[in-house]
Design a protein around this motif. Structure first.
Motif, PDB file in Angstrom:
ATOM      1  N   GLU A  63      -8.495   0.439  -6.061  1.00  0.00           N
ATOM      2  CA  GLU A  63      -8.000  -0.205  -4.832  1.00  0.00           C
ATOM      3  C   GLU A  63      -6.727   0.484  -4.342  1.00  0.00           C
ATOM      4  N   LYS A  64      -5.812   0.800  -5.264  1.00  0.00           N
ATOM      5  CA  LYS A  64      -4.557   1.480  -4.910  1.00  0.00           C
ATOM      6  C   LYS A  64      -4.849   2.851  -4.293  1.00  0.00           C
ATOM      7  N   GLN A  65      -5.760   3.615  -4.878  1.00  0.00           N
ATOM      8  CA  GLN A  65      -6.115   4.929  -4.338  1.00  0.00           C
ATOM      9  C   GLN A  65      -6.703   4.803  -2.939  1.00  0.00           C
ATOM     10  N   ARG A  66      -7.587   3.806  -2.725  1.00  0.00           N
ATOM     11  CA  ARG A  66      -8.181   3.593  -1.390  1.00  0.00           C
ATOM     12  C   ARG A  66      -7.113   3.238  -0.361  1.00  0.00           C
ATOM     13  N   GLU A  67      -6.197   2.343  -0.723  1.00  0.00           N
ATOM     14  CA  GLU A  67      -5.127   1.946   0.195  1.00  0.00           C
ATOM     15  C   GLU A  67      -4.249   3.139   0.559  1.00  0.00           C
ATOM     16  N   GLU A  68      -3.863   3.902  -0.451  1.00  0.00           N
ATOM     17  CA  GLU A  68      -2.996   5.064  -0.204  1.00  0.00           C
ATOM     18  C   GLU A  68      -3.732   6.161   0.565  1.00  0.00           C
ATOM     19  N   LEU A  69      -5.036   6.318   0.305  1.00  0.00           N
ATOM     20  CA  LEU A  69      -5.813   7.307   1.049  1.00  0.00           C
ATOM     21  C   LEU A  69      -5.891   6.934   2.525  1.00  0.00           C
ATOM     22  N   LYS A  70      -6.110   5.661   2.809  1.00  0.00           N
ATOM     23  CA  LYS A  70      -6.150   5.193   4.204  1.00  0.00           C
ATOM     24  C   LYS A  70      -4.822   5.499   4.907  1.00  0.00           C
ATOM     25  N   LYS A  71      -3.704   5.185   4.256  1.00  0.00           N
ATOM     26  CA  LYS A  71      -2.379   5.471   4.830  1.00  0.00           C
ATOM     27  C   LYS A  71      -2.196   6.966   5.069  1.00  0.00           C
ATOM     28  N   THR A  72      -2.621   7.763   4.081  1.00  0.00           N
ATOM     29  CA  THR A  72      -2.448   9.218   4.181  1.00  0.00           C
ATOM     30  C   THR A  72      -3.317   9.799   5.299  1.00  0.00           C
ATOM     31  N   LEU A  73      -4.565   9.357   5.395  1.00  0.00           N
ATOM     32  CA  LEU A  73      -5.448   9.849   6.458  1.00  0.00           C
ATOM     33  C   LEU A  73      -4.955   9.398   7.836  1.00  0.00           C
ATOM     34  N   ASP A  74      -4.422   8.176   7.932  1.00  0.00           N
ATOM     35  CA  ASP A  74      -3.844   7.717   9.202  1.00  0.00           C
ATOM     36  C   ASP A  74      -2.648   8.591   9.593  1.00  0.00           C
ATOM     37  N   LEU A  75      -1.831   8.958   8.613  1.00  0.00           N
ATOM     38  CA  LEU A  75      -0.683   9.834   8.874  1.00  0.00           C
ATOM     39  C   LEU A  75      -1.150  11.203   9.375  1.00  0.00           C
ATOM     40  N   LEU A  76      -2.144  11.786   8.697  1.00  0.00           N
ATOM     41  CA  LEU A  76      -2.676  13.087   9.131  1.00  0.00           C
ATOM     42  C   LEU A  76      -3.294  12.997  10.525  1.00  0.00           C
ATOM     43  N   ALA A  77      -4.030  11.928  10.799  1.00  0.00           N
ATOM     44  CA  ALA A  77      -4.624  11.755  12.135  1.00  0.00           C
ATOM     45  C   ALA A  77      -3.530  11.679  13.187  1.00  0.00           C
ATOM     46  N   GLY A  78      -2.435  10.978  12.876  1.00  0.00           N
ATOM     47  CA  GLY A  78      -1.309  10.904  13.809  1.00  0.00           C
ATOM     48  C   GLY A  78      -0.713  12.271  14.098  1.00  0.00           C
TER      49      GLY A  78
END
Length: 135
Positions: A63-78
């Motif tokens: 769950e922690k990896q999924r949450e952090e991956l979502k944040k990281t991908l959102d940052l890259l998309a930004g």
């Protein structure tokens, strides 16, 4: 310009940094230092629709990896959204998981198609800029 080297372990990284420090660099020379990060390496298949990045890899993440991956991908998309980046399609993005964080390594635009049944749906969503709706 300074030769490019990729370190595969901590000792090689230290030697590379020593070599850079001992060289005679001139003002304006470009130098890139890559730090060795010990951790689990993952290469994710992601799709970008010009607005959002969506992971469609089948890794069994915590769950922690999924949450952090979502944040990281959102940052890259930004970052992509604020740049002149005009690509819509698929990427392979390499990360290292260490100390409860994803460390970005590199990405490559690619057409690596998986036949898992959901691919056509993802591709259509990307074309119409609707990845956020299925994210």
């Amino acid at each position: 310009s300074f030769p490019t080297r990729r370190s595969s372990d901590l000792e090689e990284t230290i030697e590379t940094k020593k070599m850079i420090n001992e060289s005679s660099l001139r003002e304006g020379d470009n130098v890139y230092i890559e730090e060795f990060i010990n951790g689990s390496e993952y290469v994710f298949d992601v799709i970008y629709d010009g607005e959002a990045l969506l992971n469609y890899s089948g890794f069994d993440l915590t769950e922690k990896q999924r949450e952090e991956l979502k944040k990281t991908l959102d940052l890259l998309a930004g970052i992509f959204n604020r740049s002149e980046f005009k690509f819509i399609g698929m990427f392979k993005i390499k990360f290292v998981w260490n100390n409860d964080k994803w460390y970005f390594q590199h990405f490559n635009p690619e057409w690596s198609i998986r036949s898992d049944g959901n691919f056509a749906y993802l591709l259509i969503a990307a074309v119409y800029g609707k990845l956020n709706e299925i994210n």
